[in-house]
Design a protein around this motif. Structure first.
Motif, PDB file in Angstrom:
ATOM      1  N   GLY A 350       1.113  -0.803  -0.129  1.00 31.65           N
ATOM      2  CA  GLY A 350       0.020  -0.125  -0.293  1.00 31.65           C
ATOM      3  C   GLY A 350       1.243   0.712   0.244  1.00 31.65           C
ATOM      4  O   GLY A 350       1.411   1.310   1.268  1.00 31.65           O
ATOM      5  N   GLY A 351       0.510   2.522  -0.898  1.00 34.91           N
ATOM      6  CA  GLY A 351       1.295   3.803  -1.071  1.00 34.91           C
ATOM      7  C   GLY A 351       1.727   4.405   0.715  1.00 34.91           C
ATOM      8  O   GLY A 351       2.515   4.783   1.239  1.00 34.91           O
ATOM      9  N   GLU A 352       0.712   3.645   1.245  1.00 35.68           N
ATOM     10  CA  GLU A 352       0.159   4.707   2.773  1.00 35.68           C
ATOM     11  C   GLU A 352       1.190   3.550   3.940  1.00 35.68           C
ATOM     12  O   GLU A 352       1.935   3.755   4.496  1.00 35.68           O
ATOM     13  CB  GLU A 352      -0.874   4.926   3.759  1.00 35.68           C
ATOM     14  CG  GLU A 352      -1.423   6.692   2.449  1.00 35.68           C
ATOM     15  CD  GLU A 352      -3.139   6.822   2.544  1.00 35.68           C
ATOM     16  OE1 GLU A 352      -2.899   6.087   4.689  1.00 35.68           O
ATOM     17  OE2 GLU A 352      -3.532   7.250   2.443  1.00 35.68           O
ATOM     18  N   SER A 353       0.939   2.609   3.882  1.00 34.26           N
ATOM     19  CA  SER A 353       1.256   1.186   4.899  1.00 34.26           C
ATOM     20  C   SER A 353       2.723   0.822   4.178  1.00 34.26           C
ATOM     21  O   SER A 353       3.250   0.379   5.636  1.00 34.26           O
ATOM     22  CB  SER A 353      -0.005   0.072   4.907  1.00 34.26           C
ATOM     23  OG  SER A 353       0.216  -0.587   3.318  1.00 34.26           O
ATOM     24  N   ARG A 359       9.671   4.320   6.938  1.00 42.03           N
ATOM     25  CA  ARG A 359       9.002   5.077   8.259  1.00 42.03           C
ATOM     26  C   ARG A 359       9.416   5.498   9.816  1.00 42.03           C
ATOM     27  O   ARG A 359      10.177   6.005  10.358  1.00 42.03           O
ATOM     28  CB  ARG A 359       8.002   6.155   8.181  1.00 42.03           C
ATOM     29  CG  ARG A 359       7.804   7.213   8.613  1.00 42.03           C
ATOM     30  CD  ARG A 359       7.196   8.715   8.130  1.00 42.03           C
ATOM     31  NE  ARG A 359       5.800   7.907   8.662  1.00 42.03           N
ATOM     32  CZ  ARG A 359       4.876   7.509   6.975  1.00 42.03           C
ATOM     33  NH1 ARG A 359       5.608   8.198   6.148  1.00 42.03           N
ATOM     34  NH2 ARG A 359       3.807   7.474   7.357  1.00 42.03           N
ATOM     35  N   ALA A 360       8.730   4.001   9.399  1.00 39.71           N
ATOM     36  CA  ALA A 360       8.421   3.550  11.502  1.00 39.71           C
ATOM     37  C   ALA A 360       9.964   2.911  11.492  1.00 39.71           C
ATOM     38  O   ALA A 360      11.027   3.025  12.022  1.00 39.71           O
ATOM     39  CB  ALA A 360       7.569   2.107  11.146  1.00 39.71           C
ATOM     40  N   ALA A 361      10.830   1.771  10.377  1.00 37.33           N
ATOM     41  CA  ALA A 361      12.172   1.658  10.653  1.00 37.33           C
ATOM     42  C   ALA A 361      13.454   2.733  10.772  1.00 37.33           C
ATOM     43  O   ALA A 361      14.153   2.276  11.676  1.00 37.33           O
ATOM     44  CB  ALA A 361      12.652   0.904   9.456  1.00 37.33           C
ATOM     45  N   ARG A 362      12.693   3.788  10.147  1.00 36.52           N
ATOM     46  CA  ARG A 362      13.867   5.076   9.996  1.00 36.52           C
ATOM     47  C   ARG A 362      13.790   5.809  11.831  1.00 36.52           C
ATOM     48  O   ARG A 362      14.816   6.502  11.893  1.00 36.52           O
ATOM     49  CB  ARG A 362      13.521   6.004   8.993  1.00 36.52           C
ATOM     50  CG  ARG A 362      14.607   6.949   9.025  1.00 36.52           C
ATOM     51  CD  ARG A 362      14.475   7.891   7.443  1.00 36.52           C
ATOM     52  NE  ARG A 362      12.638   8.368   8.260  1.00 36.52           N
ATOM     53  CZ  ARG A 362      11.968   8.283   6.709  1.00 36.52           C
ATOM     54  NH1 ARG A 362      11.463   7.387   6.426  1.00 36.52           N
ATOM     55  NH2 ARG A 362      10.635   9.554   6.975  1.00 36.52           N
ATOM     56  N   ARG A 388       8.638   5.564  -2.669  1.00 33.32           N
ATOM     57  CA  ARG A 388      10.383   5.949  -2.859  1.00 33.32           C
ATOM     58  C   ARG A 388      10.793   6.752  -2.413  1.00 33.32           C
ATOM     59  O   ARG A 388      11.953   7.584  -1.742  1.00 33.32           O
ATOM     60  CB  ARG A 388      10.304   6.785  -4.836  1.00 33.32           C
ATOM     61  CG  ARG A 388      12.004   6.476  -4.795  1.00 33.32           C
ATOM     62  CD  ARG A 388      11.887   7.621  -5.627  1.00 33.32           C
ATOM     63  NE  ARG A 388      10.778   9.371  -6.302  1.00 33.32           N
ATOM     64  CZ  ARG A 388      11.503  10.734  -5.613  1.00 33.32           C
ATOM     65  NH1 ARG A 388      13.032   9.272  -5.108  1.00 33.32           N
ATOM     66  NH2 ARG A 388      10.610  10.900  -5.325  1.00 33.32           N
ATOM     67  N   ARG A 389       9.804   7.950  -1.904  1.00 34.38           N
ATOM     68  CA  ARG A 389      10.324   9.444  -1.472  1.00 34.38           C
ATOM     69  C   ARG A 389      11.038   8.579   0.464  1.00 34.38           C
ATOM     70  O   ARG A 389      11.902   9.469   0.415  1.00 34.38           O
ATOM     71  CB  ARG A 389       8.766  10.176  -0.845  1.00 34.38           C
ATOM     72  CG  ARG A 389       8.994  10.717  -2.592  1.00 34.38           C
ATOM     73  CD  ARG A 389       7.391  11.606  -2.434  1.00 34.38           C
ATOM     74  NE  ARG A 389       7.119  12.499  -3.554  1.00 34.38           N
ATOM     75  CZ  ARG A 389       5.467  12.391  -3.358  1.00 34.38           C
ATOM     76  NH1 ARG A 389       5.232  12.406  -1.778  1.00 34.38           N
ATOM     77  NH2 ARG A 389       5.381  13.626  -4.546  1.00 34.38           N
ATOM     78  N   GLU A 390       9.983   8.422   0.505  1.00 35.14           N
ATOM     79  CA  GLU A 390      10.770   7.086   1.714  1.00 35.14           C
ATOM     80  C   GLU A 390      11.757   6.850   2.035  1.00 35.14           C
ATOM     81  O   GLU A 390      12.495   6.930   2.707  1.00 35.14           O
ATOM     82  CB  GLU A 390       9.359   6.808   2.559  1.00 35.14           C
ATOM     83  CG  GLU A 390       8.002   7.054   2.777  1.00 35.14           C
ATOM     84  CD  GLU A 390       8.695   8.399   4.204  1.00 35.14           C
ATOM     85  OE1 GLU A 390       9.187   8.023   5.300  1.00 35.14           O
ATOM     86  OE2 GLU A 390       7.596   8.983   4.404  1.00 35.14           O
ATOM     87  N   VAL A 391      12.288   5.646   1.352  1.00 39.98           N
ATOM     88  CA  VAL A 391      13.863   5.697   0.607  1.00 39.98           C
ATOM     89  C   VAL A 391      14.184   6.953   0.817  1.00 39.98           C
ATOM     90  O   VAL A 391      15.963   6.571   1.479  1.00 39.98           O
ATOM     91  CB  VAL A 391      13.493   4.265  -1.067  1.00 39.98           C
ATOM     92  CG1 VAL A 391      14.781   4.372  -0.988  1.00 39.98           C
ATOM     93  CG2 VAL A 391      12.288   3.466  -0.087  1.00 39.98           C
ATOM     94  N   ALA A 392      14.528   7.400   0.206  1.00 38.71           N
ATOM     95  CA  ALA A 392      15.042   9.153   0.300  1.00 38.71           C
ATOM     96  C   ALA A 392      14.932   9.226   0.987  1.00 38.71           C
ATOM     97  O   ALA A 392      15.827   9.498   1.537  1.00 38.71           O
ATOM     98  CB  ALA A 392      14.170   9.527  -0.938  1.00 38.71           C
ATOM     99  N   LEU A 393      13.864   9.991   2.278  1.00 37.20           N
ATOM    100  CA  LEU A 393      14.855  10.636   3.499  1.00 37.20           C
ATOM    101  C   LEU A 393      14.649   9.242   4.341  1.00 37.20           C
ATOM    102  O   LEU A 393      15.977  10.013   5.100  1.00 37.20           O
ATOM    103  CB  LEU A 393      12.780  10.367   3.251  1.00 37.20           C
ATOM    104  CG  LEU A 393      12.353  11.670   2.939  1.00 37.20           C
ATOM    105  CD1 LEU A 393      10.515  11.490   3.867  1.00 37.20           C
ATOM    106  CD2 LEU A 393      12.518  13.046   2.749  1.00 37.20           C
ATOM    107  N   ALA A 420      17.773   2.985  -3.610  1.00 38.81           N
ATOM    108  CA  ALA A 420      18.946   2.697  -2.885  1.00 38.81           C
ATOM    109  C   ALA A 420      19.958   3.097  -3.230  1.00 38.81           C
ATOM    110  O   ALA A 420      21.153   3.409  -4.579  1.00 38.81           O
ATOM    111  CB  ALA A 420      18.118   0.983  -3.085  1.00 38.81           C
ATOM    112  N   ASP A 421      21.018   3.149  -1.835  1.00 36.89           N
ATOM    113  CA  ASP A 421      22.660   3.146  -1.999  1.00 36.89           C
ATOM    114  C   ASP A 421      22.933   1.853  -3.240  1.00 36.89           C
ATOM    115  O   ASP A 421      24.011   1.956  -3.647  1.00 36.89           O
ATOM    116  CB  ASP A 421      22.991   3.098  -0.971  1.00 36.89           C
ATOM    117  CG  ASP A 421      23.068   4.197   0.136  1.00 36.89           C
ATOM    118  OD1 ASP A 421      23.571   5.503  -0.238  1.00 36.89           O
ATOM    119  OD2 ASP A 421      22.232   3.908   1.343  1.00 36.89           O
TER     120      ASP A 421
END
Length: 620
Positions: A350-353, A359-362, A388-393, A420-421
């Motif tokens: 899910g886009g949000e989930s 985000r929770a992992a970060r 993708r934005r959460e990956v970048a953040l 990703a790196d």
């Protein structure tokens, strides 16, 4: 007369009330006694577990008999999965991580002498996940312990695992059927024309063929060209790997597969004998033969109903340590399935989930590196962009992010991976398909066939433009195509920036074209070949965590009832109850699946065009 009627009415109400009260008490008592009975059965299970064999005995065989679909993450609802187990039925999914964890733990477990793999009920969706399990079998063998395969029959996915064994045995009535890969699809244009449904397709990418079935009655030449290339790459690798493992010349194996119809005549229809003649298996054996062989090789006798001492996957995993999940280390987020908007249950994206999981992992202080395990053909563009934005953040927060691609990480699956790196893919991963499309349906022709018309007024040229009962205005089509063109430029531009390459260089290998992991590596779309194990090691190295990092999976928390049911399903008491034939009725397990149509409504959208980065590129 009136008074008598009134008294009769009140008397009826009193009787009716007493009846309701009796029914209520019966229901309450029934529920009470059901729970009491289940509690007593559970206590019996604990007693049976404490008075029977405890733990894993020495000289045991780890029996792996995976049933159902091989997945990265369960998509069956936790409650449904628990009920299936309690009803005596194994859930029809098995996680890659569970198989790999059990095999790796057994390789250093002195109580386990060998593995018996029975793959005939495993349904593999792709070769990358199989490769993860096969690599674990190779590590088990490298520890000096044998892997034995016995099967009633095998298809090419099951046989891929079997080829990694020391010994492959087949039931004399069985066979090994290797056929090659295919990607045939149904085309709906003629049907939609007959129904009067107009499909408006907007796409960018010469090879972006995901929506072709709605506008064509056959596969386009570009689609066939691209599919033949990446499927040919997958099949060549399959032939080479299996031939090497079985010590057969690749050309001989290919000829045997292609010549199956003629060769079977030589054994008078005996597929088992043919598999033995062609060195695909080492022997033909019944289940009794297998058990006698185990006993002759020193495996002690088993318990009731078991020909030799053994432990199955579920019971063995129950005793495997979950690891140092409370220590700082590598967090793993699984992104499996179609990418859709909003919040979705575990086992789907899910886009949000999924963005929330990253985000929770970060934000968790234990997370020093993140691995995103992607097994997705893509889906909605906006939902993919949120992830993708959460990956970048996460990268901006100083946390290394490594992507591990599973069976397929194409289109939207590549979109969420590109920042990703480092990107790992298996040689037989399906990836690429960098392209997008939009689809919109209108039904004025359908209404016309029914004798229904639509008419009215709007306050401007766009008012009512997305009313599906009206023809699509060409100007609106131009507007949608412009949006799709921009989306493609954003996709290609984002990949070019992430990969450090010119836009034109990525555009040349994009165009919606699908690649294998090896082909993607050759074209610079992934960084390294390898599986989840290699990705975790790379992430740990980037975070300077050492060679044995703590690894934990970040997943949506289960509700209290769901967690209780799952824990109960995995408990030693429940395992003991099943062993004694005590379990819930089978129909109870089917309750969550009695209204599957509700699942189709969750992501349904109408009245507007949707933009997708999707790839129908999983061979069968």
């Amino acid at each position: 007369m009136a008074e008598r009627g009134t008294n009769g009415f009140w008397a009826f109400l009193r009787v009716f009330g007493r009846g309701i009260n009796v029914v209520r008490l019966v229901i309450i008592n029934l529920i009470f006694f059901v729970f009491l009975g289940f509690f007593l059965l559970l206590m019996l299970g604990f007693w049976a577990g404490s008075h029977g064999e405890r733990g894993v005995q020495n000289d045991s065989v780890l029996v792996l008999k995976p049933q159902g679909e091989l997945v990265e993450q369960f998509s069956i609802e936790p409650l449904e999965r628990a009920l299936q187990g309690l009803s005596g039925n194994a859930p029809k999914q098995v996680q890659v991580r569970d198989l790999v964890s059990a095999i790796d733990a057994a390789s250093s477990d002195s109580r386990i002498t060998r593995i018996l793999l029975q793959p005939q009920e495993l349904h593999a969706g792709g070769f990358a996940a199989l490769r993860e399990v096969a690599a674990a079998l190779d590590r088990f063998r490298a520890a000096g312990k044998p892997v034995i395969v016995w099967a009633s029959s095998m298809d090419q996915g099951q046989y891929y695992l079997a080829a990694h064994a020391d010994r492959v045995l087949l039931d004399p009535m069985g066979g090994v059927v290797l056929t090659g890969l295919a990607n045939y699809r149904l085309f709906y244009k003629d049907l939609l024309d007959r129904l009067g449904v107009d499909v408006h397709l907007f796409r960018v990418g010469q090879f972006k063929s995901a929506a072709e079935p709605y506008v064509l009655d056959h596969a386009s030449p570009e689609s066939k060209e691209a599919d033949a290339f990446w499927m040919g790459g997958l099949w060549d690798r399959y032939i080479d790997e299996v031939a090497k493992l079985r010590k057969i010349e690749p050309s001989a194996l290919r000829a045997a597969i292609d010549g199956l119809p003629d060769a079977i005549a030589g054994t008078k229809g005996d597929l088992g004998q043919l598999a033995f003649n062609e060195h695909l298996v080492d022997g033909l054996a019944t289940r009794d033969d297998l058990e006698n062989m185990m006993r002759k090789e020193g495996v002690p006798a088993g318990g009731k109903g078991e020909g030799f001492r053994q432990v199955d996957l579920r019971r063995y995993l129950a005793g495997v340590s979950p690891g140092r999940v409370l220590e700082p280390g590598v967090a793993v987020v699984v992104a499996e399935g179609e990418i859709v908007g909003g919040k979705q249950p575990q086992g789907s994206i899910g886009g949000e989930s999924t963005a929330q999981l990253i985000r929770a992992a970060r934000e968790d202080r234990r997370t020093k590196a993140l691995v995103l395990r992607v097994n997705s053909p893509g889906g909605e563009v906006y939902a993919a962009e949120l992830i993708r934005r959460e990956v970048a953040l996460t990268k901006e927060a100083g946390i290394p992010v490594v992507v591990s691609m599973g069976n397929v990480a194409a289109s939207g699956g590549y979109w969420i991976s590109m920042n990703a790196d480092r990107i790992f893919a298996e040689p037989n991963t399906i990836t690429g398909s960098i392209g997008i499309f939009g689809m919109y349906f209108t039904v004025p022709g359908t209404l016309d066939k029914l004798g229904v018309k639509t008419d009215g007024v709007g306050t401007g040229p766009l008012a009512g433009a997305f009313n599906i009962t009206r023809p699509l205005d060409p100007k609106v089509g131009t507007l949608i195509q412009a949006i799709i063109d921009k989306g493609y430029r954003d996709f290609v531009g984002g990949v070019a920036q992430a990969r450090g390459k010119p836009y034109d260089a990525i555009d040349t290998i994009a165009q919606g074209r699908v690649w294998t992991g090896q082909q993607a590596l050759d074209r610079g779309l992934v960084d390294q070949l390898g599986g989840l194990r290699e990705a975790v090691a790379d992430a740990a190295q980037r975070a300077k965590l050492g060679k044995n990092p703590s690894v934990r999976y970040v997943e949506a928390p289960l509700g209290t009832v769901e967690q209780f049911m799952v824990n109960l399903n995995d408990s030693s008491a429940t395992v003991a109850l099943r062993a004694y034939g005590v379990h819930l009725p089978e129909w109870v397990a089917q309750l969550p699946a009695m209204a599957p149509e509700l699942k189709l409504l969750k992501n349904a959208q109408s009245g507007k065009p949707n933009v997708y980065a999707y790839c129908f590129c999983e061979p069968r």
